[in-house]
Motif scaffolding. Structure first.
Motif, short mmCIF file in Angstrom:
data_model
loop_
_atom_site.label_atom_id
_atom_site.label_comp_id
_atom_site.label_asym_id
_atom_site.label_seq_id
_atom_site.Cartn_x
_atom_site.Cartn_y
_atom_site.Cartn_z
N GLY A 135 30.07 41.56 44.69
CA GLY A 135 30.52 40.25 44.23
C GLY A 135 29.96 39.80 42.91
O GLY A 135 30.08 38.62 42.55
N GLN A 136 29.34 40.73 42.14
CA GLN A 136 28.81 40.39 40.82
C GLN A 136 29.37 41.33 39.76
O GLN A 136 29.39 42.55 39.96
CB GLN A 136 27.29 40.46 40.80
CG GLN A 136 26.70 40.21 39.41
CD GLN A 136 25.21 39.99 39.40
OE1 GLN A 136 24.71 39.20 38.59
NE2 GLN A 136 24.47 40.64 40.28
N ALA A 161 35.07 41.32 44.47
CA ALA A 161 34.62 40.29 43.52
C ALA A 161 35.67 39.27 43.14
O ALA A 161 35.61 38.72 42.04
CB ALA A 161 34.08 40.98 42.26
N ALA A 164 34.52 36.02 41.25
CA ALA A 164 33.31 36.21 40.45
C ALA A 164 33.65 36.01 38.98
O ALA A 164 34.79 36.20 38.55
CB ALA A 164 32.72 37.60 40.68
N ASN A 250 33.57 30.83 48.71
CA ASN A 250 32.64 31.48 47.79
C ASN A 250 31.40 30.62 47.55
O ASN A 250 30.27 31.12 47.50
CB ASN A 250 33.33 31.79 46.46
CG ASN A 250 34.24 33.00 46.53
OD1 ASN A 250 34.20 33.78 47.50
ND2 ASN A 250 35.07 33.19 45.52
N THR A 278 20.96 37.79 40.26
CA THR A 278 22.16 37.34 39.56
C THR A 278 21.86 37.24 38.07
O THR A 278 20.95 36.53 37.65
CB THR A 278 22.63 35.98 40.08
OG1 THR A 278 22.93 36.08 41.48
CG2 THR A 278 23.89 35.53 39.34
N ASN A 282 26.57 35.14 34.86
CA ASN A 282 27.42 35.63 35.94
C ASN A 282 27.55 34.59 37.04
O ASN A 282 26.59 33.86 37.34
CB ASN A 282 26.85 36.90 36.57
CG ASN A 282 27.19 38.15 35.77
OD1 ASN A 282 27.90 38.08 34.77
ND2 ASN A 282 26.69 39.29 36.21
N HIS A 284 28.06 34.95 40.86
CA HIS A 284 28.00 35.94 41.94
C HIS A 284 28.62 35.32 43.19
O HIS A 284 28.23 34.22 43.58
CB HIS A 284 26.53 36.29 42.17
CG HIS A 284 26.28 37.53 42.99
ND1 HIS A 284 27.09 37.95 44.02
CD2 HIS A 284 25.28 38.45 42.91
CE1 HIS A 284 26.60 39.06 44.54
NE2 HIS A 284 25.50 39.39 43.88
N ILE A 285 29.59 36.01 43.82
CA ILE A 285 30.26 35.40 44.98
C ILE A 285 29.87 36.07 46.30
O ILE A 285 30.43 35.77 47.34
CB ILE A 285 31.79 35.34 44.80
CG1 ILE A 285 32.40 36.68 44.38
CG2 ILE A 285 32.15 34.28 43.76
CD1 ILE A 285 32.85 37.53 45.49
#
Length: 372
Positions: A135-136, A161, A164, A250, A278, A282, A284-285
């Protein structure tokens, strides 16, 4: 109390009526293949991502495969990617007769190390597939700089992602194409397999629309050799229900990750585990909340005994998989990926996870290290 790694029933409970209504509408219409529901969903996802076009396909694996098919890969062509990912990232390269060239990852993000790309580019390199793992986003600025300098396409594996971001741009909108999966466990998951390709190129979009239906632009006339890879109307209908909730889900995953960070710090465990990192810039999700743990395998056994859901993504890097032995990689060639495979551990982080269960996860891990 048991803590599941993922509880899809909790999400379904909140949107049950809307999902069942959407499924009933498809059944009432008896219109199951492509059609208005798919095209509407494609437009909605393109708007969400901030790109011009989205093409629904049968899976995330097919999204990668179709993206590569547009490059007309030939035997001997090479595609650079990472070994620390789900198999399809490299498997699609091999299916087209090309060769995956594995490049190591960064230890803090688990993503492609841009500094390792240049020395692996040859005259045969046709594409780079960075994976936005867990997710990043990978470092797309540096990756694109190298790729553009060498005239190489960048296909984003954004299957984990969706939503993201990097420097304000959504994952899947920075490269040649972006590839997404709607496997049920994803942040935006369907009721089966499904996938999508994003692009800003109209000509490429038209080609992908043809390739997903056997290379046909009109009935029984084939301009290309394509494949059968359509997003079902049933999947599109369910995903339409879920998409408006995605940002909220998210955000809840991000909040859960922050809660874990705090709980692990308060428990004095930062000398035993490494928290997810993270990168500044970014978003991140957290498709996965993945720590690095000392004595990982013993910890896993302890969590199993105590009913705590967990999983290792991924225990064997692709360059060491049996099917890739002919490529000639040896243990030690990609040391960061190999080390991460022995240390990573993903913990429950789904949006509906209550804090009391996160506290139990952390206290169980603390108990393990206190006694081992």
């Amino acid at each position: 109390m048991k803590v599941p790694l993922l509880d899809l029933k909790a999400q379904f409970k909140e949107i049950r009526a809307d999902v069942l209504s959407a499924i009933e509408g498809v059944c009432d219409d008896q219109s199951f293949i492509l059609g208005e529901r798919v095209s509407t969903f494609e437009k909605q996802v393109a708007t969400f991502l901030g790109c011009r076009y989205a093409v629904g396909v049968a899976s995330g694996s097919d999204a990668l495969l179709l993206s590569l098919m547009t490059l007309n890969l030939q035997p001997g062509d090479e595609v650079i990617t990472v070994p620390f990912t789900f198999f399809s990232t490299a498997g699609v390269v091999s299916r087209l007769g090309a060769t995956p060239v594995f490049v190591d990852i960064q230890a803090d993000t688990f993503n492609l190390d841009p500094e390792q790309i240049e020395k692996n580019i040859t005259s045969r390199t046709k594409a780079i597939i960075p994976v936005h793992l867990f997710g990043q986003c990978a470092d797309m600025g540096k990756i694109l700089e190298v790729a553009n300098r060498h005239g190489v396409k960048v296909i984003e594996d954004a299957c984990q992602a969706i939503g993201a971001e990097q420097q304000g741009q959504k994952a899947g909108t920075m490269g040649y194409t972006g590839c997404f999966s709607f496997f049920p466990s994803k942040n935006l998951g369907g009721v089966g397999d499904g996938g999508l390709i994003s692009t800003n190129d109209e000509t490429l979009k038209d080609l992908l629309l043809a390739l997903r239906v056997h290379g046909s632009r009109s009935d029984y006339h084939h301009d290309h050799i394509g494949m059968n890879s359509r997003l079902d109307a049933l999947e599109a209908a369910v995903l339409q229900v879920k998409l408006p909730h995605l940002n909220t889900w998210n955000t809840k995953r991000q909040q859960n990750a922050a809660t874990y960070d705090r709980l692990f710090a308060d428990a004095g465990l930062l000398n035993r585990i490494t928290l997810p990192h993270t990168v500044p810039g970014n978003v991140h999700i957290f498709n996965q909340y993945t720590i690095r743990a000392q004595n990982r395998d013993q910890l896993m056994s302890y969590l199993q005994e105590h009913g705590i859901g967990h999983k290792v993504y991924y225990p064997v890097p692709l360059h060491l998989q049996e099917c890739y032995q002919p490529l000639g990689y040896q243990k030690g060639d990609l040391p960061v990926s190999e080390r991460m495979a022995t240390e990573v551990l993903s913990l429950p982080v789904y949006p509906e996870l209550p804090e009391s269960q996160m506290e139990l996860v952390v206290s169980t891990i603390k108990d393990f290290y206190a006694n081992h």
